[in-house]
Design a protein around this motif. Structure first.
Motif, PDB file in Angstrom:
ATOM      1  N   TYR A 110       0.821  -1.206   0.000  1.00 52.24           N
ATOM      2  CA  TYR A 110       0.000   0.000   0.000  1.00 52.24           C
ATOM      3  C   TYR A 110       0.860   1.263   0.000  1.00 52.24           C
ATOM      4  O   TYR A 110       1.937   1.312   0.596  1.00 52.24           O
ATOM      5  CB  TYR A 110      -0.922   0.026   1.228  1.00 52.24           C
ATOM      6  CG  TYR A 110      -1.733  -1.224   1.381  1.00 52.24           C
ATOM      7  CD1 TYR A 110      -2.857  -1.456   0.585  1.00 52.24           C
ATOM      8  CD2 TYR A 110      -1.377  -2.204   2.309  1.00 52.24           C
ATOM      9  CE1 TYR A 110      -3.594  -2.617   0.703  1.00 52.24           C
ATOM     10  CE2 TYR A 110      -2.113  -3.371   2.443  1.00 52.24           C
ATOM     11  CZ  TYR A 110      -3.218  -3.578   1.635  1.00 52.24           C
ATOM     12  OH  TYR A 110      -3.940  -4.733   1.750  1.00 52.24           O
ATOM     13  N   CYS A 111       0.352   2.263  -0.688  1.00 54.46           N
ATOM     14  CA  CYS A 111       0.913   3.614  -0.646  1.00 54.46           C
ATOM     15  C   CYS A 111      -0.255   4.572  -0.540  1.00 54.46           C
ATOM     16  O   CYS A 111      -1.243   4.444  -1.274  1.00 54.46           O
ATOM     17  CB  CYS A 111       1.729   3.907  -1.909  1.00 54.46           C
ATOM     18  SG  CYS A 111       2.229   5.638  -2.087  1.00 54.46           S
ATOM     19  N   ILE A 112      -0.164   5.523   0.384  1.00 59.19           N
ATOM     20  CA  ILE A 112      -1.220   6.512   0.586  1.00 59.19           C
ATOM     21  C   ILE A 112      -0.611   7.895   0.417  1.00 59.19           C
ATOM     22  O   ILE A 112       0.231   8.321   1.211  1.00 59.19           O
ATOM     23  CB  ILE A 112      -1.858   6.406   1.995  1.00 59.19           C
ATOM     24  CG1 ILE A 112      -2.323   4.975   2.266  1.00 59.19           C
ATOM     25  CG2 ILE A 112      -3.019   7.390   2.127  1.00 59.19           C
ATOM     26  CD1 ILE A 112      -1.333   4.141   3.067  1.00 59.19           C
ATOM     27  N   GLY A 113      -0.997   8.598  -0.644  1.00 60.36           N
ATOM     28  CA  GLY A 113      -0.501   9.951  -0.848  1.00 60.36           C
ATOM     29  C   GLY A 113      -1.086  10.910   0.155  1.00 60.36           C
ATOM     30  O   GLY A 113      -2.244  10.764   0.582  1.00 60.36           O
ATOM     31  N   CYS A 114      -0.295  11.896   0.551  1.00 52.52           N
ATOM     32  CA  CYS A 114      -0.782  12.921   1.484  1.00 52.52           C
ATOM     33  C   CYS A 114      -0.098  14.246   1.191  1.00 52.52           C
ATOM     34  O   CYS A 114       0.661  14.372   0.226  1.00 52.52           O
ATOM     35  CB  CYS A 114      -0.582  12.484   2.927  1.00 52.52           C
ATOM     36  SG  CYS A 114       1.143  12.231   3.399  1.00 52.52           S
ATOM     37  N   GLY A 115      -0.377  15.234   2.028  1.00 53.36           N
ATOM     38  CA  GLY A 115       0.033  16.601   1.727  1.00 53.36           C
ATOM     39  C   GLY A 115       1.514  16.870   1.776  1.00 53.36           C
ATOM     40  O   GLY A 115       2.029  17.713   1.035  1.00 53.36           O
ATOM     41  N   ASN A 116       2.249  16.177   2.647  1.00 51.82           N
ATOM     42  CA  ASN A 116       3.684  16.425   2.800  1.00 51.82           C
ATOM     43  C   ASN A 116       4.291  15.328   3.661  1.00 51.82           C
ATOM     44  O   ASN A 116       3.576  14.487   4.221  1.00 51.82           O
ATOM     45  CB  ASN A 116       3.930  17.811   3.413  1.00 51.82           C
ATOM     46  CG  ASN A 116       3.163  18.009   4.708  1.00 51.82           C
ATOM     47  OD1 ASN A 116       3.456  17.377   5.726  1.00 51.82           O
ATOM     48  ND2 ASN A 116       2.151  18.874   4.675  1.00 51.82           N
ATOM     49  N   GLY A 117       5.610  15.362   3.795  1.00 51.26           N
ATOM     50  CA  GLY A 117       6.299  14.325   4.550  1.00 51.26           C
ATOM     51  C   GLY A 117       6.023  14.351   6.036  1.00 51.26           C
ATOM     52  O   GLY A 117       5.968  13.294   6.679  1.00 51.26           O
ATOM     53  N   LEU A 118       5.863  15.547   6.609  1.00 53.39           N
ATOM     54  CA  LEU A 118       5.530  15.629   8.034  1.00 53.39           C
ATOM     55  C   LEU A 118       4.178  14.985   8.298  1.00 53.39           C
ATOM     56  O   LEU A 118       4.029  14.193   9.238  1.00 53.39           O
ATOM     57  CB  LEU A 118       5.530  17.087   8.493  1.00 53.39           C
ATOM     58  CG  LEU A 118       5.022  17.338   9.921  1.00 53.39           C
ATOM     59  CD1 LEU A 118       5.825  16.555  10.949  1.00 53.39           C
ATOM     60  CD2 LEU A 118       5.057  18.835  10.248  1.00 53.39           C
ATOM     61  N   ASP A 119       3.197  15.291   7.476  1.00 51.80           N
ATOM     62  CA  ASP A 119       1.887  14.669   7.650  1.00 51.80           C
ATOM     63  C   ASP A 119       1.984  13.153   7.560  1.00 51.80           C
ATOM     64  O   ASP A 119       1.308  12.434   8.307  1.00 51.80           O
ATOM     65  CB  ASP A 119       0.908  15.180   6.598  1.00 51.80           C
ATOM     66  CG  ASP A 119       0.330  16.542   6.937  1.00 51.80           C
ATOM     67  OD1 ASP A 119       0.676  17.084   8.009  1.00 51.80           O
ATOM     68  OD2 ASP A 119      -0.459  17.078   6.135  1.00 51.80           O
ATOM     69  N   ALA A 120       2.792  12.661   6.641  1.00 49.99           N
ATOM     70  CA  ALA A 120       2.927  11.211   6.483  1.00 49.99           C
ATOM     71  C   ALA A 120       3.328  10.557   7.801  1.00 49.99           C
ATOM     72  O   ALA A 120       2.751   9.541   8.215  1.00 49.99           O
ATOM     73  CB  ALA A 120       3.953  10.896   5.393  1.00 49.99           C
TER      74      ALA A 120
END
Length: 367
Positions: free
Chosen positions: A52-62
């Motif tokens: 699985y890969c889930i895109g998000c707003g930025n690396g901190l959010d990840a």
């Protein structure tokens, strides 16, 4: 002037493909949670080697979503401890404290600049639930001993892979070594977007579903909210651009490794120390740090000669004002020393041979 990084030139290498990808998004008229995001998530999961890969707003959010999901799923609770390298960028620590968890700072190995595996076990307490392993500078920080400690003490291994896209440990890529990993696609990264972006990779379906919901207001079904989430989504244009650049990532990393090999083979000044050289598969050289006791003087000298350098990072997290109450009287000598002597040289897939030679020449005559 030899710039530290020319993002415009890196993007220009793939300009036609990027323009075509962006135009495709514009023509489709769908800008969030569409086919481009689905395609990139699938390709990036395949590349990293996770389900699985889930895109998000930025690396901190990840990173924030990983630990928030652990809490929502009852795997961790607020007040639990997370071991993290003390010399990391502040985002690694923010992801922990944002979730009401306690960051336990452990000193780095001065030779590898990664988490010192020999100092980890003494930091483990009954409240320790996780290690956040940071692949700083693009260098693989995983070791067999760290993996064994996670198994022995039942710790959740999370990776901060913001600087190490494409790096490997044996047959696996970083980002697939632990239970979950956070990735940053900040423009200056090895895999960089044309703006902010991030992702989580994992093999855990329940964790992936929770993270996807958390990053979408807490919802996995329209107008139904299981969690109190936030809006943190990778947009279609960034996903399309990243999918283009992903196809070229290994080649760009190979070019970075060529630059680094030249530095390692030719920097001979005894005033300059280089970190332990890792096999190329274990280092994608997001940055090329050198160590010098007269760092500030060296940086000024290089600037006067037309070479731009940067410092990563001049103030460690435990000395930042925002964490004064967290670590009011802490002293981490190795971390604090590295903050005073680290200097990053220009490195990128577009750095010219003549510029590399000039940088090395200037370093070798510095006295």
């Amino acid at each position: 002037m030899i710039p530290f990084l020319l993002l415009k030139d890196i993007t220009a290498k793939y300009a036609d493909e990027i323009h075509s990808a962006v135009q495709r998004v514009v023509d489709r008229g769908w800008y969030l949670q569409g086919k481009e995001n689905e395609t990139f998530e699938r390709h990036y999961a395949d590349y990293i080697g996770t389900k699985y890969c889930i895109g998000c707003g930025n690396g901190l959010d990840a990173l924030i979503w990983i630990y928030r999901a652990y809490i929502e799923l009852g795997i961790m609770q607020r007040g639990d401890e997370v071991i993290v390298p003390a010399n990391t960028y502040i985002a690694s620590v923010l992801a922990i404290t944002e979730n009401g968890l306690k960051a336990v700072l452990v000193e780095p190995d001065p030779n590898t600049l990664g988490l010192d595996e020999n100092k980890v076990e003494e930091a483990i307490t009954p409240r320790t639930k996780s290690i956040l392993l940071v692949h700083l500078y693009g260098r693989c920080a995983f070791t067999e001993k760290i993996g064994e400690l996670c198994e022995k003490h039942h710790l959740h291994l999370v990776e901060d892979n913001a600087q190490a896209h494409g790096c490997r440990y044996k047959e696996k890529r970083t980002g697939s070594l632990g239970e979950a990993a956070g990735h940053s696609f900040y423009p200056g990264k090895n895999l960089g977007a044309l703006g902010d972006g991030g992702a989580v990779t994992t093999d855990d379906e329940e964790l992936a579903d929770c993270i996807r919901a958390l990053a979408n207001y807490g919802s996995s079904k329209k107008y139904v909210f299981k969690y109190c989430g936030r809006n943190s989504r990778l947009d279609e244009i960034q996903a399309a651009v990243l999918d283009v650049k992903l196809r070229h990532l290994d080649e760009d990393n190979r070019l970075r490794q060529q630059v680094s090999a030249f530095y390692y083979d030719n920097i001979k000044n005894p005033l300059v120390t280089l970190p332990t050289r890792l096999p190329d598969e274990n280092n994608v050289y997001h940055l090329f740090p050198i160590l010098c006791e007269r760092r500030d003087e060296l940086q000024q000298y290089l600037a006067e000669k037309g070479v731009q350098t940067l410092i990563h990072y001049p103030i460690p997290p435990h000395k930042q004002e925002c964490y004064y109450d967290e670590w009011p009287n802490s002293h981490l000598p190795m971390t604090e020393r590295l903050a005073k002597i680290e200097l990053s040289l220009p490195i990128s897939p577009v750095l010219r041979s003549e510029d590399m030679e000039r940088i090395v020449e200037l370093l070798n005559v510095y006295s």
